[in-house]
Design an enzyme around this catalytic site. Structure first.
Site, PDB file in Angstrom:
ATOM      1  N   VAL A  79      -9.393  -0.070   4.201  1.00  0.00           N
ATOM      2  CA  VAL A  79      -9.846   0.187   5.364  1.00  0.00           C
ATOM      3  C   VAL A  79      -8.513  -0.009   6.422  1.00  0.00           C
ATOM      4  CG1 VAL A  79     -11.317  -0.554   7.477  1.00  0.00           C
ATOM      5  CG2 VAL A  79     -12.265   0.027   5.264  1.00  0.00           C
ATOM      6  N   GLY A  83      -7.382   8.218   8.246  1.00  0.00           N
ATOM      7  CA  GLY A  83      -7.395   8.432   9.659  1.00  0.00           C
ATOM      8  C   GLY A  83      -8.519   8.470  10.111  1.00  0.00           C
ATOM      9  N   HIS A  93      -9.642   4.906  -1.051  1.00  0.00           N
ATOM     10  CA  HIS A  93      -8.572   4.778  -0.167  1.00  0.00           C
ATOM     11  C   HIS A  93      -9.155   5.625   1.136  1.00  0.00           C
ATOM     12  CE1 HIS A  93      -4.485   3.349  -1.488  1.00  0.00           C
ATOM     13  NE2 HIS A  93      -5.381   3.433  -2.633  1.00  0.00           N
ATOM     14  N   GLY A  94      -8.851   5.373   2.267  1.00  0.00           N
ATOM     15  CA  GLY A  94      -9.364   5.987   3.609  1.00  0.00           C
ATOM     16  C   GLY A  94     -10.619   5.569   3.593  1.00  0.00           C
ATOM     17  N   ASP A 127       0.782  -1.294  -0.014  1.00  0.00           N
ATOM     18  CA  ASP A 127      -0.029  -0.057  -0.049  1.00  0.00           C
ATOM     19  C   ASP A 127       1.070   1.231   0.058  1.00  0.00           C
ATOM     20  OD1 ASP A 127      -2.496   1.456   0.177  1.00  0.00           O
ATOM     21  OD2 ASP A 127      -2.550   1.186   2.188  1.00  0.00           O
ATOM     22  N   HIS A 128       0.382   2.248  -0.942  1.00  0.00           N
ATOM     23  CA  HIS A 128       1.282   3.455  -0.944  1.00  0.00           C
ATOM     24  C   HIS A 128       2.657   3.162  -1.149  1.00  0.00           C
ATOM     25  CE1 HIS A 128      -1.947   6.013  -0.689  1.00  0.00           C
ATOM     26  NE2 HIS A 128      -2.588   5.519   0.431  1.00  0.00           N
TER      27      HIS A 128
END
Length: 284
Positions: A231, A179, A208-209, A82-83
């Protein structure tokens, strides 16, 4: 079954549902996710964040045992970086056995993002791995930089990006942030961004998020073409809350018992999102 994201996301795209991608960082969190997926017969993605890997055990030490867990599972399991922003680290993860990677060069100009991502797509073919790219920028609530309008994905740029890179999945920014949102806060989504991209290029799109975005936002996102939902915060929060409750009720709990109880708490949260994503009973 250890697989790449490509097949499961292609099926989700055709079936108009989403596959959950849950952020893990150790064997216990991965176990919670896989156990939840097996109970609900759902394909699942283990997301391992680049920053978590660098701060914790690294790529190879963590990936190998999770790969064994995936191979032993009765449902499809992908392991996705991820990222991934460090090109060398992304390549190392592919070498270490990741079945999928996210090459996140979204902080560069669109042309450089295209060049970096296209090169990673070509490199990943050697490992028969899938690649996710990103256009736009996702803010972080904890860093007091919640996603703003100027960070949203430009649909025309995203369409051009996908066509020129050959990615398997496209992450877009249309209102979510990484977040924990403030209490009772629900983000406003720009669904027109999702709709325009999906109508033009019918490839798997990624949210995302996903934590705290609200059930209606997620349902509408899936309806318009989101096929992968990330998630992390909600998953971690469920486990932290379990620890707080357990210690309040029994301060003498052993570390062994604490860890196993957090696995159960995490599993229940993942099952909630699997049902919300409509991927229950979608395992082949």
């Amino acid at each position: 079954m250890y697989v790449s994201m490509k097949g499961m996301l292609d099926r989700a795209n055709k079936g108009r549902y989403a596959v959950m991608a849950i952020n893990c960082f150790n064997l216990e969190t991965a176990k919670a996710v896989i156990d939840a997926a097996q109970e609900l017969r759902a394909p699942i993605i283990i997301d391992l964040l680049q920053d978590h890997l660098k701060a914790h055990l690294g790529s190879k030490l963590l990936t190998q045992p999770i790969m064994e867990m995936a191979r032993a599972a009765s449902v499809e399991v992908a392991i996705n970086l991820d990222h991934g922003q460090d090109i060398g680290f992304v390549k190392r993860c592919l070498h270490d056995g990741f079945s999928s990677v996210m090459m996140d060069a979204s902080f560069h100009s669109i042309e450089k993002n295209i060049a970096i991502t296209r090169n990673m797509v070509e490199f990943a073919q050697t490992y028969d791995a899938s690649v996710e790219g990103e256009v736009g920028s996702i803010g972080s609530i904890s860093g007091d930089s919640m996603t703003e309008d100027k960070m949203y994905t430009d649909p025309d740029a995203a369409i051009d990006f996908a066509l020129r890179t050959g990615i398997d999945a496209l992450a877009i920014s249309y209102g979510s942030s990484h977040g924990n949102y403030p209490d009772a806060y629900v983000p406003q989504f720009r669904f027109d961004i999702v709709d325009k991209i999906k109508q033009t290029i019918n490839i798997p799109l990624v949210l995302h998020g996903g934590s705290g975005c609200g059930e209606e936002n997620i349902r509408k996102s899936i309806e318009l073409g989101i096929n992968k939902i990330n998630v992390g915060s909600d998953f971690m929060n469920a486990q932290v809350q379990c620890i707080k409750t357990d210690f309040k009720e029994n301060p003498e709990l052993s570390y062994f018992d604490i860890i196993h109880r957090t696995v159960s708490a995490g599993k229940e949260l993942v099952k909630y999102y699997i049902r919300l994503s409509q991927s229950e009973n979608k395992s082949i």
